[in-house]
Structure formats: C-alpha cells, structure tokens
Design a protein around this motif. Structure first.
Motif: not given
Length: 340
Positions: A111-124
């Motif tokens: 969950x941590x890895x998925x949420x971090x990856x998702x929100x970094x991609x959205x921020x980018x």
C-alpha cells in the motif's frame, strides 16, 4: 518520479525505521521527529512528497499540513497522512486540510509503495500540465501583442505620424503609471496597449488625415469619430482579454478631458478611466514637442507651461503633478527615441 525526495514525519523511531525500510533505494529520504522539525526541513529543502503522522506532541500533523498549505511556496507538495486514526471524520479532516491520501497504521508495504508511486506520478503530471499551461499563456499573450502591433502598423500607413510617436508616448505612459504606483505588470500592459490609441484613424479619409493645416468644423467632427472606431476595431478582436480591453478603453477615452469638454462621451474627472487620463498626457506631450504637418515642434518649456495651465481642465491635476515630477525620465525617453 526518479530521484524523488520524500520527507517522512513521525515521532516514533520504529515507524520512521519501518518506512525507511519500505522506501529505501527507490527515493531520497529525509526524516523529522516533530512538526516543528518537519517545517524546518521543508523550508531548507522542499521535498516532492511528505508522509506525515497525525498524532504527534506539541504540533500534530493536521497543524503541520495546515501551515504548509497556507504557504504558497509549499502548498503544492503532496501530503499523505500515515496514522492509526482511522475514523471517517479523521480522514475527512485530513482531506479538507489539503492532504492527497490517507494510509492507516499498521502500514502495509504494498500500500505504501503504491500510494507513494501514484501521488508522485500525479504530482509530476500536474507540474507538466502547469508548465504547458504557462507556455500556452505566454504564446497567447505574444499572439495578442502581435495582433496589436499589426493594427498599429496598419494605422501608421494612414497617418503622417511615425512609429516613433507611439513608442515615445507609450513609454511616457508606462513611466507615468509606475510613478503613480501601478504594479509593474499593469504598467507593462499599458506599454503594450497604448500604441493602439489612434488605431481608429484607419477609418478616417486620407484627405483629412493628411491635410497640412487646421481642420474645419466638419472635418474635425469626422476626425473625432476615430476614438469610437478604434474601440470597435480593438474590442472585436479578443473580448475579455485584459490587453485588448485596456487598448480599447484607451482608444475610446484618451481624448476625454478632466472638465468634461472632451470627446466622444464628454466624461468628466474620474469618470474617465485612469488609463485614458494617463495616455492623454503622454499623447499630448509628444504631439506638442514633435513636428506635425500643421505645426513646428514646441520647446519642452512651452509644452510644460501648457500643462500647468490645463491642469484640472484638460488633464487630471494629480497626474500632471506626477508627470512633472518625472520629467528627467520623460526627457531621457524623448532623447532615446528622437526623430531623425
């Protein structure tokens, strides 16, 4: 997002260590054990994402988030709350404060890895869209300026005035705007819009425009229509554009007079838009001090004497005072763009 910087905030060393183990090797990690430390770390080097505990002494995660979102420098940093508080009301509070997500403890690796990856991609993606929007905005402004410049060149073909007249008077107008506390952006917009003040002369017969003497009453009535013609020409281009709206206002009102005897609407005092009052001074000063088909140039001293006489009659008295105060700057502009 490669090499993303993530700030992990938690007052429990065990939680910090667990999140370190989950995310190490994938991102550049920094850590804070309190809300105050978190804010200090962000101020030193803003991260790309923050994992933020809620329940901390002295300053909880909600207050940290509230302060970050209140600061324009940091409000776009994604914040994910990591907390054992799993009530729906707790999640609602976090989202209302501007958090992008909520991870409940005990955290799960996937969950941590998925949420971090998702929100970094959205921020980018958000950053890329913002840059594209900024570029599009710049291109739109440039295209509008080019449109105004084309209209100005078209007007020059109809008039005996040179392009140097519109350069001088627009710089005079910009200098006067800044002297009366206009923001730089607004004064720069005035610089771009002022050259279109006489574009309506496109609609005036050449025999009137090029007459080497004073106009009779009928010819003067025809000449005065150029203010409304210019406003119609400009206003039809980009309605709702600050640049075009400003240029249209200037075209319509720069022949109005403070005492209400001007044209085309007979506006009086502050009924005349400030941009029209500024450009009236800039335009008349340049007209007086340069050669025209019907007159020789006036000495600067004679032109300034007229401004003293017309203060409160033709011209806004406060703007005249400001114009006289910046006369060294006005004369420098005149020298830089003098006729040859």
């Amino acid at each position: 997002m490669p090499d993303a910087r993530i700030l992990i905030v938690d007052d429990e060393p065990a939680n910090l260590n667990l999140l370190r183990q989950i995310l190490k090797g994938e991102h550049a990690l920094s850590f804070a054990k309190s809300g105050a430390d978190a804010l200090a770390t962000v101020a030193k080097q803003p991260p790309d994402l923050i994992l933020l505990d809620v329940m901390m002494p002295n300053m909880d995660g909600y207050e940290v988030c509230r302060r970050l979102k209140a600061d324009p420098r940091y409000r776009d940093i994604p914040v994910i709350f990591c907390t054992a508080k799993a009530d729906e009301s707790d999640e609602s509070t976090g989202f209302e404060l501007g958090a992008v997500d909520y991870i409940t403890k005990p955290v799960r690796v996937a969950v941590v890895k998925a949420r971090v990856r998702t929100h970094l991609a959205l921020a980018q993606q958000k950053e890329a869209l913002a840059k594209a929007a900024e570029q599009l905005h710049d291109e739109l402004i440039q295209s509008r300026l080019q449109t105004l410049q084309m209209l100005g060149r078209a007007a020059e073909f109809k008039d005996n005035e040179t392009g140097l007249h519109v350069i001088r008077m627009s710089h005079y107008a910009q200098a006067l705007a800044k002297a009366t506390d206009w923001p730089d952006e607004a004064a720069d917009l005035l610089l771009s819009a002022a050259p279109m003040h006489d574009v309506g002369k496109i609609g005036i017969p050449d025999a009137i425009l090029r007459k080497p003497g004073r106009l009779d009453a009928e010819e003067m009535a025809m000449m005065r229509t150029h203010a409304e013609i210019g406003a119609r020409i400009i206003g039809a281009q980009q309605p709702g554009s600050r640049l075009f709206d400003l240029a249209a206002s200037i075209a319509l009102t720069h022949h109005e007079k403070w005492n209400g005897t001007g044209y085309p609407q007979g506006l009086r005092g502050t009924e005349i838009p400030i941009e029209g009052r500024i450009v009236a001074i800039a335009d008349v000063f340049d007209a007086l001090t340069t050669r025209r088909p019907y007159k020789e140039p006036w000495p600067v001293e004679r032109a300034l004497a007229l401004f003293h006489v017309e203060r409160g009659a033709h011209f806004d008295p406060e703007l005249v005072s400001a114009f006289l105060d910046i006369m060294p700057e006005i004369l420098a502009i005149r020298e830089q763009w003098q006729e040859h």
